[in-house]
Enzyme design. Structure first.
Site, PDB file in Angstrom:
ATOM      1  N   SER A 127     -35.988  13.299  22.803  1.00 43.12           N
ATOM      2  CA  SER A 127     -37.414  13.451  22.533  1.00 43.12           C
ATOM      3  C   SER A 127     -37.670  13.342  21.036  1.00 43.12           C
ATOM      4  O   SER A 127     -36.803  13.697  20.220  1.00 43.12           O
ATOM      5  CB  SER A 127     -37.854  14.840  23.026  1.00 43.12           C
ATOM      6  OG  SER A 127     -39.122  15.158  22.517  1.00 43.12           O
ATOM      7  N   TYR A 151     -36.791  24.382  23.298  1.00 45.99           N
ATOM      8  CA  TYR A 151     -36.739  23.124  24.060  1.00 45.99           C
ATOM      9  C   TYR A 151     -36.211  21.995  23.176  1.00 45.99           C
ATOM     10  O   TYR A 151     -35.263  21.286  23.528  1.00 45.99           O
ATOM     11  CB  TYR A 151     -38.131  22.763  24.607  1.00 45.99           C
ATOM     12  CG  TYR A 151     -38.225  21.315  25.050  1.00 45.99           C
ATOM     13  CD1 TYR A 151     -37.508  20.853  26.156  1.00 45.99           C
ATOM     14  CD2 TYR A 151     -39.000  20.388  24.340  1.00 45.99           C
ATOM     15  CE1 TYR A 151     -37.572  19.520  26.534  1.00 45.99           C
ATOM     16  CE2 TYR A 151     -39.063  19.061  24.715  1.00 45.99           C
ATOM     17  CZ  TYR A 151     -38.344  18.626  25.817  1.00 45.99           C
ATOM     18  OH  TYR A 151     -38.390  17.303  26.193  1.00 45.99           O
ATOM     19  N   LYS A 155     -32.474  19.738  23.147  1.00 42.60           N
ATOM     20  CA  LYS A 155     -32.287  18.278  23.083  1.00 42.60           C
ATOM     21  C   LYS A 155     -31.399  17.908  21.894  1.00 42.60           C
ATOM     22  O   LYS A 155     -30.531  17.044  21.997  1.00 42.60           O
ATOM     23  CB  LYS A 155     -33.648  17.581  22.950  1.00 42.60           C
ATOM     24  CG  LYS A 155     -34.530  17.693  24.183  1.00 42.60           C
ATOM     25  CD  LYS A 155     -33.990  16.851  25.317  1.00 42.60           C
ATOM     26  CE  LYS A 155     -34.818  16.998  26.572  1.00 42.60           C
ATOM     27  NZ  LYS A 155     -34.203  16.384  27.754  1.00 42.60           N
TER      28      LYS A 155
HETATM   29  P1  NAD Z   1     -39.999  16.432  35.112  1.00 43.70           P
HETATM   30  O1  NAD Z   1     -39.955  17.907  35.074  1.00 43.70           O
HETATM   31  O2  NAD Z   1     -41.088  15.782  35.872  1.00 43.70           O
HETATM   32  O3  NAD Z   1     -38.609  15.867  35.646  1.00 43.70           O
HETATM   33  C1  NAD Z   1     -37.379  16.519  35.426  1.00 43.70           C
HETATM   34  C2  NAD Z   1     -36.658  16.595  36.762  1.00 43.70           C
HETATM   35  O4  NAD Z   1     -35.397  17.225  36.566  1.00 43.70           O
HETATM   36  C3  NAD Z   1     -37.423  17.407  37.806  1.00 43.70           C
HETATM   37  O5  NAD Z   1     -37.512  16.654  38.993  1.00 43.70           O
HETATM   38  C4  NAD Z   1     -36.568  18.667  38.002  1.00 43.70           C
HETATM   39  O6  NAD Z   1     -36.652  19.147  39.307  1.00 43.70           O
HETATM   40  C5  NAD Z   1     -35.189  18.141  37.634  1.00 43.70           C
HETATM   41  N1  NAD Z   1     -34.262  19.161  37.138  1.00 43.70           N
HETATM   42  C6  NAD Z   1     -34.476  20.061  36.135  1.00 43.70           C
HETATM   43  N2  NAD Z   1     -33.370  20.803  35.954  1.00 43.70           N
HETATM   44  C7  NAD Z   1     -32.443  20.381  36.847  1.00 43.70           C
HETATM   45  C8  NAD Z   1     -31.109  20.751  37.145  1.00 43.70           C
HETATM   46  N3  NAD Z   1     -30.512  21.759  36.513  1.00 43.70           N
HETATM   47  N4  NAD Z   1     -30.451  20.083  38.132  1.00 43.70           N
HETATM   48  C9  NAD Z   1     -31.055  19.071  38.787  1.00 43.70           C
HETATM   49  N5  NAD Z   1     -32.315  18.681  38.556  1.00 43.70           N
HETATM   50  C10 NAD Z   1     -32.997  19.317  37.587  1.00 43.70           C
HETATM   51  O7  NAD Z   1     -39.995  15.926  33.593  1.00 43.70           O
HETATM   52  P2  NAD Z   1     -40.201  14.465  33.009  1.00 43.70           P
HETATM   53  O8  NAD Z   1     -41.490  14.469  32.270  1.00 43.70           O
HETATM   54  O9  NAD Z   1     -39.954  13.448  34.052  1.00 43.70           O
HETATM   55  O10 NAD Z   1     -39.053  14.451  31.923  1.00 43.70           O
HETATM   56  C11 NAD Z   1     -37.781  13.883  32.184  1.00 43.70           C
HETATM   57  C12 NAD Z   1     -36.887  14.098  30.983  1.00 43.70           C
HETATM   58  O11 NAD Z   1     -37.488  13.506  29.832  1.00 43.70           O
HETATM   59  C13 NAD Z   1     -36.678  15.578  30.628  1.00 43.70           C
HETATM   60  O12 NAD Z   1     -35.336  15.743  30.221  1.00 43.70           O
HETATM   61  C14 NAD Z   1     -37.620  15.802  29.469  1.00 43.70           C
HETATM   62  O13 NAD Z   1     -37.170  16.816  28.610  1.00 43.70           O
HETATM   63  C15 NAD Z   1     -37.573  14.443  28.775  1.00 43.70           C
HETATM   64  N6  NAD Z   1     -38.777  14.191  27.981  1.00 43.70           N
HETATM   65  C16 NAD Z   1     -39.999  14.219  28.598  1.00 43.70           C
HETATM   66  C17 NAD Z   1     -41.158  13.996  27.848  1.00 43.70           C
HETATM   67  C18 NAD Z   1     -42.515  14.048  28.499  1.00 43.70           C
HETATM   68  O14 NAD Z   1     -43.511  14.082  27.791  1.00 43.70           O
HETATM   69  N7  NAD Z   1     -42.631  14.035  29.823  1.00 43.70           N
HETATM   70  C19 NAD Z   1     -41.052  13.724  26.477  1.00 43.70           C
HETATM   71  C20 NAD Z   1     -39.782  13.681  25.885  1.00 43.70           C
HETATM   72  C21 NAD Z   1     -38.647  13.907  26.664  1.00 43.70           C
HETATM   73  C1  UD1 Z   2     -45.770  18.153  23.267  1.00 44.19           C
HETATM   74  C2  UD1 Z   2     -44.658  19.066  22.861  1.00 44.19           C
HETATM   75  C3  UD1 Z   2     -43.394  18.214  22.653  1.00 44.19           C
HETATM   76  C4  UD1 Z   2     -43.091  17.395  23.901  1.00 44.19           C
HETATM   77  C5  UD1 Z   2     -44.315  16.538  24.224  1.00 44.19           C
HETATM   78  C6  UD1 Z   2     -44.148  15.717  25.459  1.00 44.19           C
HETATM   79  C7  UD1 Z   2     -45.674  20.966  21.710  1.00 44.19           C
HETATM   80  C8  UD1 Z   2     -45.868  21.641  20.395  1.00 44.19           C
HETATM   81  N1  UD1 Z   2     -45.012  19.784  21.662  1.00 44.19           N
HETATM   82  O1  UD1 Z   2     -45.963  17.225  22.232  1.00 44.19           O
HETATM   83  O2  UD1 Z   2     -42.305  19.054  22.364  1.00 44.19           O
HETATM   84  O3  UD1 Z   2     -41.975  16.555  23.666  1.00 44.19           O
HETATM   85  O4  UD1 Z   2     -45.444  17.407  24.405  1.00 44.19           O
HETATM   86  O5  UD1 Z   2     -44.034  16.521  26.593  1.00 44.19           O
HETATM   87  O6  UD1 Z   2     -46.050  21.466  22.745  1.00 44.19           O
HETATM   88  N2  UD1 Z   2     -54.033  18.592  22.543  1.00 44.19           N
HETATM   89  C9  UD1 Z   2     -55.313  19.107  22.581  1.00 44.19           C
HETATM   90  N3  UD1 Z   2     -55.681  19.829  23.684  1.00 44.19           N
HETATM   91  C10 UD1 Z   2     -54.852  20.041  24.744  1.00 44.19           C
HETATM   92  C11 UD1 Z   2     -53.545  19.494  24.695  1.00 44.19           C
HETATM   93  C12 UD1 Z   2     -53.168  18.776  23.576  1.00 44.19           C
HETATM   94  O7  UD1 Z   2     -56.089  18.935  21.642  1.00 44.19           O
HETATM   95  O8  UD1 Z   2     -55.250  20.714  25.699  1.00 44.19           O
HETATM   96  C13 UD1 Z   2     -53.638  17.784  21.371  1.00 44.19           C
HETATM   97  C14 UD1 Z   2     -52.436  18.327  20.631  1.00 44.19           C
HETATM   98  O9  UD1 Z   2     -52.826  19.234  19.629  1.00 44.19           O
HETATM   99  C15 UD1 Z   2     -51.822  17.030  20.061  1.00 44.19           C
HETATM  100  C16 UD1 Z   2     -52.174  15.972  21.122  1.00 44.19           C
HETATM  101  O10 UD1 Z   2     -53.262  16.519  21.859  1.00 44.19           O
HETATM  102  O11 UD1 Z   2     -52.463  16.666  18.854  1.00 44.19           O
HETATM  103  C17 UD1 Z   2     -51.028  15.684  22.086  1.00 44.19           C
HETATM  104  O12 UD1 Z   2     -50.568  16.923  22.625  1.00 44.19           O
HETATM  105  P1  UD1 Z   2     -49.450  16.967  23.789  1.00 44.19           P
HETATM  106  O13 UD1 Z   2     -49.826  16.041  24.874  1.00 44.19           O
HETATM  107  O14 UD1 Z   2     -49.234  18.397  24.141  1.00 44.19           O
HETATM  108  O15 UD1 Z   2     -48.159  16.349  23.083  1.00 44.19           O
HETATM  109  P2  UD1 Z   2     -47.381  16.800  21.758  1.00 44.19           P
HETATM  110  O16 UD1 Z   2     -48.017  17.940  21.110  1.00 44.19           O
HETATM  111  O17 UD1 Z   2     -47.163  15.574  20.941  1.00 44.19           O
END
Ligand code: NAD
Ligand code: UD1
Length: 349
Positions: A127, A151, A155
């Site tokens: 991330s 979190y 990572k």
């Molecule tokens: P998500 O929660 O929708 O998917 C994660 C999946 O992993 C879920 O289906 C959950 O049931 C499964 N899981 C969690 N722990 C587990 C375990 N111990 N054993 C087996 N399964 C397990 O999340 P996502 O948004 O699809 O994210 C996927 C990955 O990408 C995560 O590692 C997350 O940290 C990373 N990531 C997500 C974002 C985002 O904004 N969505 C941003 C940066 C990184």
């Molecule tokens: C957040 C997480 C980051 C994670 C990412 C994707 C925090 C501090 N960071 O990032 O660790 O990897 O999500 O899952 O939580 N915002 C509003 N109102 C809302 C929600 C968000 O104004 O209700 C604004 C935030 O201040 C930011 C932007 O929207 O400026 C995006 O927010 P968000 O979607 O939560 O993503 P990140 O903060 O970038």
């Protein structure tokens, strides 16, 4: 080349389910391991509906060493994409041990099992949160790391573990060295164009896009815009939003790279997956209004602790080494989010 088999941890989740679609459509065999702690099996049923293809599913926790060993013995995958993890920043501050146990220990078990099975190709979901403070809002892979919450630190720790694994293989000149891509996602949003799979957050969403979508559909009454006094053109925070389908295509490109010359002697390389440009919160609100014709009720609220003013990717390394670039634009991201939201107002029920 024979059809490659990819084991996808967390494949039932938001990003994982989209990856399964692209993998199946590209001709890979897919095995999903997910404990369903943050997802529903319906997502995998929908993946199979979209593609007309089947995948294998194990409802298993990746921390279950014995069960995971059996799955590797039975399935013999070529590559692993590791999405499984917990991802809520606020929850990670409340329950850090849960996050370190699930994310860090879970990854340790996974790579131990992979080593024993001699499966040493891995694409890891990292991330942009791993980056520390920087004088530039555009982040490159060589920028200093310095996550500020459990979190993000989980990572960063996993990245360290994977780099150490790769370095040890290099030092010992092993025959089948680890080939690892650490993909640092910026802000994934959107959904598959079918509207059948998408993001289904538990409870009230933390992230901007699902929040806006739930205001638009009437599930939530008002968006709080966290701060309008940032040093940005309209005062609201700027992020690099990336369509989830573009994001998962980056994973397929990473698999191709792992099989190619760049990784032939083993390596562990990090790549930013982002568009390379940012949008402000108000730009997102206005784009949503323009594309959907809905009015988004919002108010300006105080800044959220831990938020940066501006953060976007320098994606040039992924362009060069993975041959990957985003293809979708802001309107696609908004339209696909809205399509998913309107077809599934209650998520996967
Ligand atoms: P998500 O929660 O929708 O998917 C994660 C999946 O992993 C879920 O289906 C959950 O049931 C499964 N899981 C969690 N722990 C587990 C375990 N111990 N054993 C087996 N399964 C397990 O999340 P996502 O948004 O699809 O994210 C996927 C990955 O990408 C995560 O590692 C997350 O940290 C990373 N990531 C997500 C974002 C985002 O904004 N969505 C941003 C940066 C990184
Ligand atoms: C957040 C997480 C980051 C994670 C990412 C994707 C925090 C501090 N960071 O990032 O660790 O990897 O999500 O899952 O939580 N915002 C509003 N109102 C809302 C929600 C968000 O104004 O209700 C604004 C935030 O201040 C930011 C932007 O929207 O400026 C995006 O927010 P968000 O979607 O939560 O993503 P990140 O903060 O970038």
């Amino acid at each position: 080349m024979t059809k490659q088999k990819v084991l996808v941890t967390g494949g039932a989740g938001y990003i994982g389910s989209h990856a399964c679609v692209e993998l199946l459509e590209a001709g890979f065999e897919v095995v999903v391991v997910d404990n369903l702690s943050n997802s529903k099996p319906e997502s995998l049923a929908r993946v199979q509906k979209i593609t007309g293809k089947t995948l294998s599913f194990y409802q298993t926790d990746i921390r279950d060493h014995a069960a995971l060993t059996d799955i590797f013995a039975k399935e013999a995958p070529d590559t692993v994409i590791h999405f499984a993890g917990l991802k809520a920043v606020g929850e990670s501050c409340e329950q850090p041990l849960l996050y370190y146990h699930n994310n860090v220990y879970g990854t340790l078990v996974l790579v131990e099992v992979m080593t024993a099975a001699n499966v040493k190709q891995l694409v890891f979901s990292s991330s942009a949160t791993v980056y520390g403070e920087s004088s530039s809002p555009q982040y490159s892979e060589h920028f200093p790391l310095g996550a500020i919450n459990p979190y993000g630190r989980s990572k960063a720790m996993i990245e360290d573990i994977l780099r150490d694994l790769s370095a040890a293989d290099h030092k010992n000149q092993v025959q089948n060295p680890w080939k690892i891509a650490l993909l640092r996602y910026f802000n994934p949003i959107g959904a598959h164009s079918s509207g059948l799979i998408g993001e289904d957050p538990n409870g009230i969403p933390n992230n901007l896009m699902p929040y806006i979508a739930q205001v638009a559909i009437g599930k939530l009454s008002q968006l709080s815009v966290f701060g309008d006094d940032y040093p940005t053109p309209d005062g609201t925070g700027i992020r690099d939003y990336i369509h989830v389908v573009d994001l998962v295509k980056g994973h397929l490109k990473a698999i191709t790279a792992l099989n190619g010359d760049k990784f032939k002697d083993g390596a562990c390389n990090a790549y930013n997956l982002g568009a390379g440009r940012g949008y402000s919160v108000l730009e997102m609100v206005h784009a949503f209004e323009r594309v959907t014709g809905k009015t988004i009720n919002y108010k300006i609220s105080p800044r959220r602790a831990g938020d940066l003013a501006e953060c976007f990717a320098n994606p040039e390394l992924a362009w060069q080494e993975l041959d990957w670039k985003v293809e979708k634009n802001l309107d696609d991201m908004v339209a696909d989010t809205w399509h998913w939201q309107t077809l599934n107002p209650m998520g996967y029920v």
